[in-house]
Motif scaffolding. Sequence first.
Motif, PDB file in Angstrom:
ATOM      1  N   PRO A  23       0.962  -1.271  -0.060  1.00 15.23           N
ATOM      2  CA  PRO A  23      -0.046   0.008   0.075  1.00 15.23           C
ATOM      3  C   PRO A  23       0.660   1.408  -0.020  1.00 15.23           C
ATOM      4  N   ASP A  24       0.100   2.294  -0.378  1.00 18.01           N
ATOM      5  CA  ASP A  24       0.908   3.790  -0.664  1.00 18.01           C
ATOM      6  C   ASP A  24       1.344   3.998   0.903  1.00 18.01           C
ATOM      7  N   SER A  25       2.502   3.945   1.266  1.00 17.61           N
ATOM      8  CA  SER A  25       3.141   4.244   2.430  1.00 17.61           C
ATOM      9  C   SER A  25       4.598   4.872   2.435  1.00 17.61           C
ATOM     10  N   VAL A  26       5.089   5.263   3.657  1.00 19.16           N
ATOM     11  CA  VAL A  26       6.437   5.848   3.629  1.00 19.16           C
ATOM     12  C   VAL A  26       7.378   4.596   3.452  1.00 19.16           C
ATOM     13  N   LEU A  27       7.034   3.348   4.017  1.00 17.46           N
ATOM     14  CA  LEU A  27       7.529   2.252   3.765  1.00 17.46           C
ATOM     15  C   LEU A  27       7.616   1.766   2.517  1.00 17.46           C
ATOM     16  N   ARG A  28       6.886   1.781   1.574  1.00 17.00           N
ATOM     17  CA  ARG A  28       6.618   1.428   0.050  1.00 17.00           C
ATOM     18  C   ARG A  28       7.642   2.542  -0.410  1.00 17.00           C
ATOM     19  N   ARG A  29       7.412   3.584  -0.276  1.00 15.21           N
ATOM     20  CA  ARG A  29       8.414   4.611  -1.207  1.00 15.21           C
ATOM     21  C   ARG A  29       9.946   4.510  -0.939  1.00 15.21           C
ATOM     22  N   PHE A  30      10.214   4.067   0.298  1.00 17.45           N
ATOM     23  CA  PHE A  30      11.550   3.759   0.735  1.00 17.45           C
ATOM     24  C   PHE A  30      12.109   2.537   0.059  1.00 17.45           C
ATOM     25  N   ILE A  31      11.312   1.458   0.074  1.00 13.39           N
ATOM     26  CA  ILE A  31      11.773   0.347  -0.601  1.00 13.39           C
ATOM     27  C   ILE A  31      11.997   0.312  -2.058  1.00 13.39           C
ATOM     28  N   VAL A  32      10.852   0.848  -2.745  1.00 10.06           N
ATOM     29  CA  VAL A  32      10.904   1.275  -4.035  1.00 10.06           C
ATOM     30  C   VAL A  32      12.152   2.056  -4.496  1.00 10.06           C
ATOM     31  N   ARG A  33      12.370   3.217  -3.827  1.00  9.53           N
ATOM     32  CA  ARG A  33      13.575   4.267  -3.920  1.00  9.53           C
ATOM     33  C   ARG A  33      14.878   3.509  -3.650  1.00  9.53           C
ATOM     34  N   VAL A  34      14.932   2.462  -2.801  1.00  6.12           N
ATOM     35  CA  VAL A  34      16.300   1.514  -2.845  1.00  6.12           C
ATOM     36  C   VAL A  34      16.434   0.808  -4.006  1.00  6.12           C
ATOM     37  N   MET A  35      15.295   0.189  -4.563  1.00  5.37           N
ATOM     38  CA  MET A  35      15.404  -0.836  -5.521  1.00  5.37           C
ATOM     39  C   MET A  35      15.458  -0.043  -6.863  1.00  5.37           C
ATOM     40  N   CYS A  36      15.104   1.047  -7.035  1.00  2.00           N
ATOM     41  CA  CYS A  36      15.426   2.085  -8.078  1.00  2.00           C
ATOM     42  C   CYS A  36      16.687   2.516  -8.169  1.00  2.00           C
ATOM     43  N   SER A  37      17.403   2.706  -6.953  1.00  4.05           N
ATOM     44  CA  SER A  37      19.090   2.954  -6.914  1.00  4.05           C
ATOM     45  C   SER A  37      19.702   1.857  -7.540  1.00  4.05           C
ATOM     46  N   VAL A  38      19.222   0.521  -7.478  1.00  4.79           N
ATOM     47  CA  VAL A  38      19.821  -0.528  -7.889  1.00  4.79           C
ATOM     48  C   VAL A  38      19.915  -0.487  -9.332  1.00  4.79           C
ATOM     49  N   LEU A  39      18.538   0.069  -9.847  1.00  2.00           N
ATOM     50  CA  LEU A  39      18.518   0.144 -11.169  1.00  2.00           C
ATOM     51  C   LEU A  39      19.336   1.348 -11.966  1.00  2.00           C
ATOM     52  N   GLY A  40      19.844   2.141 -11.218  1.00  4.54           N
ATOM     53  CA  GLY A  40      20.667   3.190 -11.557  1.00  4.54           C
ATOM     54  C   GLY A  40      19.658   4.673 -11.644  1.00  4.54           C
ATOM     55  N   LEU A  41      18.795   4.602 -10.891  1.00  4.45           N
ATOM     56  CA  LEU A  41      18.048   5.887 -10.823  1.00  4.45           C
ATOM     57  C   LEU A  41      17.996   6.418  -9.419  1.00  4.45           C
ATOM     58  N   PHE A  42      18.758   7.342  -9.341  1.00  3.01           N
ATOM     59  CA  PHE A  42      18.978   8.064  -7.939  1.00  3.01           C
ATOM     60  C   PHE A  42      18.213   9.551  -7.799  1.00  3.01           C
ATOM     61  N   VAL A  43      17.753   9.609  -6.846  1.00  3.68           N
ATOM     62  CA  VAL A  43      16.672  10.803  -6.532  1.00  3.68           C
ATOM     63  C   VAL A  43      16.970  11.747  -5.547  1.00  3.68           C
ATOM     64  N   ARG A  44      17.493  12.824  -5.751  1.00  2.00           N
ATOM     65  CA  ARG A  44      17.870  13.884  -4.740  1.00  2.00           C
ATOM     66  C   ARG A  44      16.823  14.762  -4.613  1.00  2.00           C
ATOM     67  N   GLN A  45      16.580  15.335  -3.353  1.00  2.00           N
ATOM     68  CA  GLN A  45      15.888  16.433  -2.950  1.00  2.00           C
ATOM     69  C   GLN A  45      16.582  17.367  -2.217  1.00  2.00           C
ATOM     70  N   SER A  46      16.294  18.739  -2.378  1.00  2.00           N
ATOM     71  CA  SER A  46      16.804  19.917  -1.396  1.00  2.00           C
ATOM     72  C   SER A  46      15.810  20.575  -0.971  1.00  2.00           C
ATOM     73  N   ASP A  47      15.854  20.852   0.199  1.00  2.00           N
ATOM     74  CA  ASP A  47      14.873  21.499   1.213  1.00  2.00           C
ATOM     75  C   ASP A  47      13.317  20.802   1.087  1.00  2.00           C
ATOM     76  N   PRO A  48      13.636  19.673   1.707  1.00  2.61           N
ATOM     77  CA  PRO A  48      12.155  18.956   1.767  1.00  2.61           C
ATOM     78  C   PRO A  48      11.422  19.494   2.618  1.00  2.61           C
ATOM     79  N   ARG A  49      11.899  20.229   3.615  1.00  2.46           N
ATOM     80  CA  ARG A  49      11.081  20.984   4.763  1.00  2.46           C
ATOM     81  C   ARG A  49      10.168  22.035   3.987  1.00  2.46           C
ATOM     82  N   LEU A  50      10.657  22.357   2.653  1.00  2.00           N
ATOM     83  CA  LEU A  50       9.769  23.633   2.142  1.00  2.00           C
ATOM     84  C   LEU A  50       8.517  22.809   1.591  1.00  2.00           C
ATOM     85  N   ARG A  51       8.320  21.665   1.441  1.00  2.00           N
ATOM     86  CA  ARG A  51       7.225  21.184   0.948  1.00  2.00           C
ATOM     87  C   ARG A  51       6.078  21.361   1.844  1.00  2.00           C
TER      88      ARG A  51
END
Length: 381
Positions: A23-51
Motif C-alpha cells: 500500500p501507499d506509505s512511507v515504507l513502500r516509497r523507501f523500498i521502491v526508492r532503494v530498488m530504483c537505486s539498484v536500477l541506476g535511478l538516483f533521486v535527490r531532493q533539496s530542502d524537503p522541509r519547504l514542501r
Amino acid sequence: GLCLLVLRLFIGLHVFLVSCALPDSVLRRFIVRVMCSVLGLFVRQSDPRLRDASVRVYIANHVTQFDHNVINLLTSCNTPALNGAPGFICWSRGFMELGVAGSRAELVDSLKLYSSHRANPPLLLFPEEAATNGRAGLLRFSSWPFSILDVVQPVALQVQRPLVTVSVADSSWITELLWTFFVPFTVYQVRWMPSVPRRAEEPSEEFALRVQELLAMELGVVSTRLTAADRTEHMKRLRHTSPLPFAPGGQPLAARPRVPSSLAGAAPEEVRIAAMAQRVKEVLPHVPLEVIRIDLAQTSCVDTTIANLLEGRVPFFPESEDPGTGLPAQSTSQAAAASGIHDSVAVPSSKPATKQFAKSPVERHLSLQERKRALYDYARR
C-alpha cells in the motif's frame, strides 16, 4: 551492456510488483526508492522541509516520461492521464484515470472535485504538456492547471545522465525506459519551492505565466512562449523536410553546400561553419556574413541562427543585397537598426518569385522545397 539491460529489466519487474503489492506509505516509497537505486535511478531532493503539506496541487517542469514516478518516490501524489487510452498500460505507468474524455473544462471540474476530498493525495501536474530536455527553456504553461485551486507549489526538476541525452523528441516511453535501464545511472534532482498563491482577481493565464517565470529563474533557463503544439508542428516539419537519400551520406548532391576555394585547406570545423553561413546568406542576403559566422559558431545550427536573426536577438547593420548597386537591402531594416530595435527582415511586398524549371529531378525537388519554405516564411511574416 546487454547483460546489464536484461538484469535491470528483471529488477524493474520486481520493482513494479513490489509497488503494486504494497500500500501507499512511507515504507513502500523507501523500498521502491532503494530498488530504483539498484536500477541506476538516483533521486535527490533539496530542502524537503519547504514542501507544504497543505498544498493540494504541485506544478513541475516536464523533462522525462517518468517525472511523476520519481516525485512519487518522495511524496504521495497523483498525475491524471491526459493522453493515451485508459487501461493496464496507463495504470502500470502510475497515472490516475479519471474517466474523463471530454474537454479541458470537464477535466478541470473533475480535478476540482478530486481535490475537494482531503483524503486524496495532492495532484502533480505538468503545465508544459510535453517533455523537453530541460536545458534551454520552458514551454509556455497551460492555464488549466491553475484553474483548479488558488495555491500551487512549484517543483523544479533537473535530470542528468551520462553519454546519452535525457529526453529525445518523438521517442516513445518504452524507448526511454530501455535507455534508462541501459545507461549506468540517471540522477533526478528535485527542488521544492515555496508555495505561490493567486493574487486578487488574477486570471489563470497570468497566474500560470508568473509561476513559469519563477520556475525558469530557479532552473536557470529561458521562459519561452512556445507551446506544446508549436513543438509538435516543429517535429512535423523536421520529418517532412528530412534529406532524401539521393547521394552517399544521406544528403542530395544538389543540396550539399558549396565550399569556397579559399577554405579548401582549412580545418573541418571552419569549412562546416562556412558552408552553413552560405546557406544562411542565401535566405538572408542582407545580413553580413561575419555576423552569421559568429552566431553559427555558438549555435552550430542553421535554423537557430536564422531564427535569431529574424527575431532580432543578434544585432547587425544590413548590407546591400546587390554589391553593385550599393543600395540598402531593406529600408525598414535600416530604420529599425537606427532606432535600436534591430529587426532583421522587413515585411515583403510580394510573394517569392518562382525559379526556372530545372532539368534534373533532384534540382526540381529541391527548388520545390525552397519555394515551399519561402511561402511559409512569407505567410508567417
